[in-house]
Every structure is written in C-alpha cells, then in structure tokens.
Design a protein around this motif. Sequence first.
Motif, PDB file in Angstrom:
ATOM      1  N   LYS A  17       0.832  -1.211   0.000  1.00  0.00           N
ATOM      2  CA  LYS A  17       0.000   0.000   0.000  1.00  0.00           C
ATOM      3  C   LYS A  17       0.864   1.257   0.000  1.00  0.00           C
ATOM      4  N   THR A  18       1.982   1.198   0.716  1.00  0.00           N
ATOM      5  CA  THR A  18       2.876   2.358   0.748  1.00  0.00           C
ATOM      6  C   THR A  18       3.468   2.615  -0.625  1.00  0.00           C
ATOM      7  N   ARG A  19       3.928   1.556  -1.287  1.00  0.00           N
ATOM      8  CA  ARG A  19       4.465   1.709  -2.644  1.00  0.00           C
ATOM      9  C   ARG A  19       3.435   2.334  -3.570  1.00  0.00           C
ATOM     10  N   ALA A  20       2.214   1.823  -3.490  1.00  0.00           N
ATOM     11  CA  ALA A  20       1.149   2.341  -4.360  1.00  0.00           C
ATOM     12  C   ALA A  20       0.863   3.800  -4.042  1.00  0.00           C
ATOM     13  N   ALA A  24       1.154   6.910  -6.580  1.00  0.00           N
ATOM     14  CA  ALA A  24      -0.050   7.691  -6.860  1.00  0.00           C
ATOM     15  C   ALA A  24       0.161   9.170  -6.578  1.00  0.00           C
ATOM     16  N   GLN A  25       0.822   9.498  -5.457  1.00  0.00           N
ATOM     17  CA  GLN A  25       1.000  10.911  -5.138  1.00  0.00           C
ATOM     18  C   GLN A  25       2.001  11.571  -6.071  1.00  0.00           C
ATOM     19  N   PHE A  26       3.029  10.848  -6.471  1.00  0.00           N
ATOM     20  CA  PHE A  26       3.985  11.419  -7.420  1.00  0.00           C
ATOM     21  C   PHE A  26       3.317  11.644  -8.770  1.00  0.00           C
ATOM     22  N   LEU A 153       6.060  13.727   0.039  1.00  0.00           N
ATOM     23  CA  LEU A 153       5.233  14.024  -1.139  1.00  0.00           C
ATOM     24  C   LEU A 153       3.945  14.738  -0.749  1.00  0.00           C
ATOM     25  N   VAL A 154       3.300  14.305   0.315  1.00  0.00           N
ATOM     26  CA  VAL A 154       2.053  14.948   0.733  1.00  0.00           C
ATOM     27  C   VAL A 154       2.316  16.361   1.237  1.00  0.00           C
ATOM     28  N   ASP A 171      -3.703  11.269  -2.701  1.00  0.00           N
ATOM     29  CA  ASP A 171      -4.002   9.848  -2.588  1.00  0.00           C
ATOM     30  C   ASP A 171      -4.389   9.552  -1.140  1.00  0.00           C
ATOM     31  N   ARG A 172      -5.475   8.839  -0.944  1.00  0.00           N
ATOM     32  CA  ARG A 172      -5.994   8.610   0.411  1.00  0.00           C
ATOM     33  C   ARG A 172      -4.979   7.871   1.280  1.00  0.00           C
TER      34      ARG A 172
END
Length: 265
Positions: A17-20, A24-26, A153-154, A171-172
């Motif tokens: 989930k962290t990788r995803a 997603a945020q990038f 990133l956030v 990304d949630r």
Amino acid sequence: MSPAARKSRSRQYDEKKTRAAVRAQFTQVRAAVGELTADQFALPTRLGDWTVRELVAHLVLVLGSVSRALALPAPPQVTTTLLDWPFATAPLAPGIDADTRALASGNDPVEVLARTAEEFERLLPPEGAERLVAARPGAMRLADYLVTRCVELVVHTDDLAAATGAEIPYDRQALATTTRLLADALAVKAPGGSVEVRVPPFAVVQCVEGPRHTRGTPPNVVETDPLTWIRLATGRTTWDAELAAATVSASGERAGLGGQLPVMG
C-alpha cells in the motif's frame, strides 16, 4: 536511534500500500506540474526563498533518493528507525537546499519528473521490505523509507498547491500514512497519556505527561482534520492561528499543544 523512539511501539505499514501511495501521489504531482506556466514556476513558496521551480526540484529529489539509495550497496544495519526520522531531518536542511538549487538550475521540471518516475520503477525491487538503504538521516529499512517518501510528497504537494493555487488531489493512503506518522511523532516528542489527539479518519494518539485517561470521554481532547494537522506538525501554520480559525478544537486544561509544535522542522 533516539531513546524515545526505542521505547515507542512503531505502527506497522503495509509495504504494498505504501508503494502504491508513493506512486499515486507522485503521479498527481507530475500532472499538476505539467499544467504550470513559466510564470508560475517563478512564484514564491512558503519555503524560504524557494520558488516553485525549486519546490518541484525538491519533489524530484524526494522520489529520486529512493533510486539513488537502491543503486548503492545495502548498509550493514539499521541506524535510523521510522520514528527517528521526523526529528532527524532539520540538520540536513543545508545539504538538501544546495542539492535542490543545483537540480533546479539546470533541468526542465517536466522532463526530470518523468525521468525520475522511470528510474524509480526500474530500480525498485518487486519485494524488499527488509532491504536496507542509505538514506540521508542514516540506514533505514526500505519499507520505512518509502513511508517517509509519502510524508514528503504529501507535505510538498500542499506547498505546491498553496504556491500555485492548483487543486492537486491527495491519494488517500498517502494522506493517511502522513497523518499517522506525524501523529505518532507527536507521541514520541511529548510522551504521556493525558491528552488524546484525534485526526479523523486516520489517527488517534495519546500524549503529554499527566493523569492517564483509561475509560469514557477523555478530559483533554484535541481534534482536527488531516491537512490542518499536517500543516501544524510541519510548521506550515501555528496552533493559535488554527484555533482562531476553528479548524482545531481543544478541550481541557492540558489540551494546548502550541508548545509541542511543530513536530518536524
């Protein structure tokens, strides 16, 4: 490793989930930067004298640091845990600033974002939670270092939105990860059980020395939303400003957290 971090029980994060979330945020950052005009790249940010161009370069370094670390031999042992990391970044600021300015001065932002994303996908191993990497603060587990990339990133997506006026989605999972790590860092910085900090829907922690609450409604409660919490924890805003804006609620004589913020410099 700090004594407080050793005593604290680190939250577990699902590596997949962290990788995803990082990806997603990038991707959201790349999409937003692709829409910026030349004039917008010259806009000021809330990060000292960095312009948007330097901010984008820093976002490149945030993800690119994973690829650079993976290209090096793995360190022999962990020297920095996930809960050490928020307190280890401030002394690194001068070096980060120099690298950011160097990258910003000689690269096209859109092109270097694309190249960095490609390198990340090429070098990130399909499995490797326990693989160690040489991060700036010290040797970390790859899985933990990816959590820190979510936070960066956030936080800097919010900086980019503030500087440009762009509406950039979060990304949630990335937002949840950032909220939780910074909440846990507060519990490390101000250990105790007299104040309950709630950041729905992602995090609840107890902190601050004093009488420990065990059942019923806690006598000292702080509640806010994820983005406000992230801005407070990273010094983008102040406790007094958010209380005045009613984006933070605080009840109880021990609920004032102004002296404990920011958590991460």
